[in-house]
Design a protein around this motif. Structure first.
Motif, short mmCIF file in Angstrom:
data_model
loop_
_atom_site.label_atom_id
_atom_site.label_comp_id
_atom_site.label_asym_id
_atom_site.label_seq_id
_atom_site.Cartn_x
_atom_site.Cartn_y
_atom_site.Cartn_z
N ARG A 11 3.06 3.22 0.52
CA ARG A 11 4.06 3.07 -0.54
C ARG A 11 3.77 1.78 -1.29
O ARG A 11 3.44 0.76 -0.68
CB ARG A 11 5.47 3.04 0.02
CG ARG A 11 6.54 2.90 -1.09
CD ARG A 11 7.94 2.81 -0.53
NE ARG A 11 8.90 2.59 -1.60
CZ ARG A 11 9.73 3.50 -2.10
NH1 ARG A 11 9.69 4.74 -1.63
NH2 ARG A 11 10.57 3.20 -3.07
N TRP B 114 -0.54 4.08 -10.71
CA TRP B 114 -1.18 5.26 -10.14
C TRP B 114 -1.75 4.84 -8.81
O TRP B 114 -2.27 3.72 -8.65
CB TRP B 114 -2.29 5.78 -11.05
CG TRP B 114 -3.03 6.97 -10.47
CD1 TRP B 114 -2.76 8.28 -10.67
CD2 TRP B 114 -4.17 6.92 -9.61
NE1 TRP B 114 -3.64 9.07 -9.96
CE2 TRP B 114 -4.52 8.26 -9.31
CE3 TRP B 114 -4.92 5.88 -9.04
CZ2 TRP B 114 -5.60 8.59 -8.47
CZ3 TRP B 114 -5.99 6.20 -8.20
CH2 TRP B 114 -6.33 7.55 -7.93
N GLY C 232 2.46 8.19 -1.04
CA GLY C 232 1.70 9.39 -0.68
C GLY C 232 1.16 9.30 0.72
O GLY C 232 1.54 8.44 1.52
N SER D 6 4.77 13.44 -1.90
CA SER D 6 3.99 12.40 -2.60
C SER D 6 4.41 12.25 -4.05
O SER D 6 4.72 13.22 -4.74
CB SER D 6 2.51 12.75 -2.54
OG SER D 6 2.03 12.70 -1.20
N ARG D 7 4.41 10.96 -4.53
CA ARG D 7 4.56 10.67 -5.96
C ARG D 7 3.52 9.62 -6.27
O ARG D 7 3.69 8.44 -5.97
CB ARG D 7 5.96 10.15 -6.28
CG ARG D 7 6.15 9.95 -7.79
CD ARG D 7 7.58 9.60 -8.14
NE ARG D 7 7.89 8.22 -7.84
CZ ARG D 7 9.08 7.66 -8.06
NH1 ARG D 7 10.07 8.40 -8.54
NH2 ARG D 7 9.30 6.40 -7.77
N THR D 8 2.43 10.02 -6.87
CA THR D 8 1.29 9.13 -7.06
C THR D 8 1.28 8.45 -8.42
O THR D 8 0.42 7.58 -8.66
CB THR D 8 -0.03 9.90 -6.88
OG1 THR D 8 -0.08 10.97 -7.82
CG2 THR D 8 -0.11 10.47 -5.47
N GLU D 9 2.20 8.81 -9.32
CA GLU D 9 2.26 8.17 -10.63
C GLU D 9 3.69 7.83 -10.99
O GLU D 9 4.61 8.63 -10.79
CB GLU D 9 1.68 9.09 -11.71
CG GLU D 9 0.19 9.35 -11.58
CD GLU D 9 -0.36 10.13 -12.75
OE1 GLU D 9 -0.25 9.66 -13.91
OE2 GLU D 9 -0.88 11.24 -12.53
N ASP D 10 3.90 6.62 -11.53
CA ASP D 10 5.23 6.20 -12.00
C ASP D 10 5.05 5.01 -12.93
O ASP D 10 4.52 3.97 -12.53
CB ASP D 10 6.13 5.83 -10.82
CG ASP D 10 7.53 5.46 -11.29
OD1 ASP D 10 8.00 6.03 -12.29
OD2 ASP D 10 8.17 4.59 -10.64
N VAL E 105 5.34 4.20 -6.21
CA VAL E 105 4.50 5.37 -5.92
C VAL E 105 4.27 5.43 -4.42
O VAL E 105 4.32 4.40 -3.73
CB VAL E 105 3.15 5.29 -6.68
CG1 VAL E 105 3.35 5.48 -8.17
CG2 VAL E 105 2.43 3.95 -6.42
#
Length: 234
Positions: free
Chosen positions: A215, A111, A231, A103-107, A229
């Motif tokens: 996504r 968020w 997850g 997961s990458r929930t912030e970019d 982002v």
């Protein structure tokens, strides 16, 4: 047989016997002269035999060379990849399905979070993708992927933004029920919190959402470039 008949036969036989001395003399005279038919025949035989010998030798060498090349090709031919799909890059422009572990929930200004709505029940569920952005978005694609566990079937979708701002689709792709919201050209998503939800039936009982993912790809401005982002729903 009478004595007279025997005499006649002997005379006839002697008349047809070759003169050995005369024949030997002719042979000696012929061998003494150059360019005779015999010597020409020998030369012609040698002339004809040389190309045949050369051609036979070349044919043998060619066969051996071809065999050697076949052996070399067999030895140096690379083995096929054991897993061709693992070496192939993802298709250009296609989102790579995320996993909960990656997961990458912030970019950038984005968020996001994924959750199963608390109003879901034993036969029906709603999965929510919550997006927060600190800047206006001029491009946005939200994708929700629901694993096709037993009984999963699309029953609708919604979002907190106006319906006229998005192109919406729901279809089965590669073992998932995929919901996709795409912001139309010329529309903008303002800063704040926005929710995108997919609704679906499923088999009776509790449903495990561990394989479901989401996504989000977005652009605030051309100068800043895009953000993404992703997850899961663990």
């Amino acid at each position: 047989m009478t004595d007279e008949l025997r005499g006649l036969l002997r005379e006839s036989t002697e008349a047809h016997l070759p003169d050995r001395a005369r024949m030997l003399a002719r042979v000696e005279r012929g061998m003494a002269r150059p360019g005779t038919a015999r010597s020409r025949d020998r030369e012609r035989t040698r002339a004809l035999s040389w190309p045949k010998t050369v051609l036979a030798t070349l044919a043998t060498v060619g066969t051996l060379t071809a065999s050697a090349l076949m052996v070399v090709a067999a030895v140096h031919d690379p083995d096929p990849p054991r897993n061709p799909s693992a070496a192939a890059p993802p298709a250009a422009g296609r989102a790579v399905p995320p996993t909960a572990a990656g997961s990458r929930t912030e970019d950038g200004p984005l968020w996001a979070d994924g959750s199963v709505d608390p109003h879901s029940n034993s036969y029906w569920a709603q999965s929510n993708v919550t997006l927060k952005t600190g800047k206006p978005l001029t491009a946005l694609v939200v994708e929700l992927r629901i694993a096709l566990t037993e009984g999963v079937r699309d029953t609708g979708s919604w979002r907190t933004r106006p319906a006229t701002d998005f192109d919406v689709s729901a279809r089965q792709e590669g073992g998932f029920l995929v919901y996709r919201w795409t912001l139309k050209p010329g529309r903008t998503v303002p800063p704040g919190e926005h929710v995108f939800a997919g609704q679906y039936d499923h088999a009776a009982g509790g449903r495990d959402a561990k394989d479901d993912t989401y996504r989000i790809d977005a652009t605030a401005s051309a100068a800043e470039g895009g953000s993404a982002v992703w997850g899961g729903f663990a």
